[in-house]
Write a protein that holds these residues in place. Sequence first.
Motif, PDB file in Angstrom:
ATOM      1  N   ASN A 120     -19.201   4.107  75.926  1.00 55.91           N
ATOM      2  CA  ASN A 120     -18.935   2.686  76.087  1.00 55.91           C
ATOM      3  C   ASN A 120     -17.430   2.504  76.252  1.00 55.91           C
ATOM      4  O   ASN A 120     -16.675   3.471  76.292  1.00 55.91           O
ATOM      5  N   ARG A 121     -16.991   1.272  76.336  1.00 53.93           N
ATOM      6  CA  ARG A 121     -15.564   1.018  76.592  1.00 53.93           C
ATOM      7  C   ARG A 121     -14.687   1.526  75.454  1.00 53.93           C
ATOM      8  O   ARG A 121     -13.606   2.054  75.683  1.00 53.93           O
ATOM      9  N   LEU A 122     -15.179   1.360  74.219  1.00 57.71           N
ATOM     10  CA  LEU A 122     -14.390   1.805  73.071  1.00 57.71           C
ATOM     11  C   LEU A 122     -14.231   3.315  73.055  1.00 57.71           C
ATOM     12  O   LEU A 122     -13.119   3.839  72.909  1.00 57.71           O
ATOM     13  N   LEU A 123     -15.341   4.039  73.203  1.00 58.60           N
ATOM     14  CA  LEU A 123     -15.277   5.496  73.173  1.00 58.60           C
ATOM     15  C   LEU A 123     -14.467   6.040  74.342  1.00 58.60           C
ATOM     16  O   LEU A 123     -13.732   7.019  74.205  1.00 58.60           O
ATOM     17  N   SER A 124     -14.612   5.397  75.505  1.00 59.58           N
ATOM     18  CA  SER A 124     -13.823   5.824  76.665  1.00 59.58           C
ATOM     19  C   SER A 124     -12.330   5.634  76.408  1.00 59.58           C
ATOM     20  O   SER A 124     -11.507   6.486  76.750  1.00 59.58           O
ATOM     21  N   TYR A 125     -11.990   4.512  75.778  1.00 58.04           N
ATOM     22  CA  TYR A 125     -10.586   4.230  75.463  1.00 58.04           C
ATOM     23  C   TYR A 125     -10.045   5.255  74.460  1.00 58.04           C
ATOM     24  O   TYR A 125      -8.934   5.763  74.603  1.00 58.04           O
ATOM     25  N   LEU A 126     -10.841   5.553  73.435  1.00 57.47           N
ATOM     26  CA  LEU A 126     -10.415   6.535  72.439  1.00 57.47           C
ATOM     27  C   LEU A 126     -10.245   7.915  73.058  1.00 57.47           C
ATOM     28  O   LEU A 126      -9.315   8.653  72.720  1.00 57.47           O
ATOM     29  N   ALA A 127     -11.147   8.271  73.974  1.00 54.72           N
ATOM     30  CA  ALA A 127     -11.023   9.561  74.655  1.00 54.72           C
ATOM     31  C   ALA A 127      -9.770   9.607  75.524  1.00 54.72           C
ATOM     32  O   ALA A 127      -9.050  10.606  75.545  1.00 54.72           O
ATOM     33  N   ASP A 128      -9.493   8.509  76.247  1.00 53.27           N
ATOM     34  CA  ASP A 128      -8.298   8.459  77.096  1.00 53.27           C
ATOM     35  C   ASP A 128      -7.015   8.587  76.273  1.00 53.27           C
ATOM     36  O   ASP A 128      -6.044   9.199  76.709  1.00 53.27           O
ATOM     37  N   SER A 129      -7.020   8.002  75.086  1.00 57.85           N
ATOM     38  CA  SER A 129      -5.802   7.963  74.270  1.00 57.85           C
ATOM     39  C   SER A 129      -5.612   9.211  73.418  1.00 57.85           C
ATOM     40  O   SER A 129      -4.569   9.372  72.784  1.00 57.85           O
ATOM     41  N   SER A 130      -6.603  10.100  73.389  1.00 53.15           N
ATOM     42  CA  SER A 130      -6.612  11.175  72.396  1.00 53.15           C
ATOM     43  C   SER A 130      -5.422  12.126  72.511  1.00 53.15           C
ATOM     44  O   SER A 130      -4.885  12.574  71.494  1.00 53.15           O
ATOM     45  N   TYR A 131      -5.001  12.444  73.728  1.00 53.16           N
ATOM     46  CA  TYR A 131      -3.885  13.379  73.886  1.00 53.16           C
ATOM     47  C   TYR A 131      -2.602  12.764  73.333  1.00 53.16           C
ATOM     48  O   TYR A 131      -1.839  13.414  72.604  1.00 53.16           O
ATOM     49  N   TRP A 132      -2.337  11.517  73.666  1.00 47.80           N
ATOM     50  CA  TRP A 132      -1.146  10.837  73.153  1.00 47.80           C
ATOM     51  C   TRP A 132      -1.197  10.726  71.632  1.00 47.80           C
ATOM     52  O   TRP A 132      -0.201  10.968  70.952  1.00 47.80           O
ATOM     53  N   VAL A 133      -2.355  10.369  71.110  1.00 43.24           N
ATOM     54  CA  VAL A 133      -2.508  10.252  69.659  1.00 43.24           C
ATOM     55  C   VAL A 133      -2.240  11.596  68.991  1.00 43.24           C
ATOM     56  O   VAL A 133      -1.569  11.673  67.953  1.00 43.24           O
TER      57      VAL A 133
END
Length: 400
Positions: free
Chosen positions: A313-326
């Motif tokens: 979903n949008r939330l999980l996709s966002y978390l996956a996209d941000s994971s490297y930076w995090v």
Amino acid sequence: MNTANTDQRLHSLDNLRAIMMWLGIVVHVSVNYMINPSPTPWRDSQTSLLADLLIVFIHAFRMPVFFILAGFFVAMLVAKRGMAAMLRQRVRKLVWPFMVFWPLLLICMSLLVAVYAHLNAFGTMGVDFELIPKVPGRPQVSLLHLWFIYYLFLYCLVYALLLRWSAFIPLGLQDGFANTWKTLCHNWWGIFFLTLPLALTGSFYRNGMVTPLGSFMPHPAEFIHSGMFFCCGIFLYRFQADLLSCFERWCWSYLCAGLPVFIVFLALVKSDGNAEPANPGMQAVMAYLYNSVSWLWSFALIGLFLRYLPTQNRLLSYLADSSYWVYLVHMLGTMGFGILLYHSPFGAVGRMMCNIVLTSLFCLLSYHLLVRRGLIERFLNGGARKKPVDAGSVNPGISC
């Protein structure tokens, strides 16, 4: 296996990887407040057994899952694009970010450690590098939490070499080795054999728990330990039709089977107390128990995400996209907010909760305002993902 099912499985594994990344914030916040000897030279004035329990619990499966997924996606890259393309992509995704961010993080984190040390010594803000305590057995200049991408690139090189040399290995021997891995991963009793080498490596570490030293020269025990899970991921990709279905079918059994083993491990740790590390034999027993849990819960989590989170979903996709930076910046938050909360009226648990929330907000806001759809994201993630297959190949499975 049809294309739709393949896409769902890739989304499931990408969802799992994103959640494991965010658990890293919980782990590294908890390090500030643990009671037992810390692997880091900083510590809050307040401590809690909850911090130790969270670290031991999450550490049992988090890094094993990451390395299994990393091996899976590296094998996928080789199968779809070839070995040379895999190495080029790994250099772009792992080596260049390491070269850029490691020096910056070393400077910033060294400064934060010095401030923490001043707080520990005098209770006031200040910077004095002479106050930083030396952690026995750990290098003065370390890989920090970037040890994961450092090791991951080394495993990619080893995998590429083995693929090159495979031309000189009889095909029957190769198939026999691969089928042995499949058999061990496919059957519940195989975990007893998969854990044996990890019990040996764990015998060199307190309570049998392998924790990275962060040295640029890889420690053999650490390299073998993480390499076992990476190797599992490679064969998981090769036999995904059978193994992923097996993990999905038996996910709850694996989860429940790991619980009593984990409780026995905790009982042994408690009986050891804060005494000197147990002899290698006892540490090997504890390592066997702990790594049995690692295999069981890693397979369980893969199966659970395949069963219950097959799409993004949008939330999980966002978390996956941000994971490297995090992954790259979250330690600045866990340490920085730890310093700011040092004299807060909260106890250890309250400070932990505040730190987790503040660090998460810091990571999300910095990603959204400074990184998303910008130059840094293109540098780290290669831009937005457009096809389902890329959901498993854009991020390298990042963690600390």
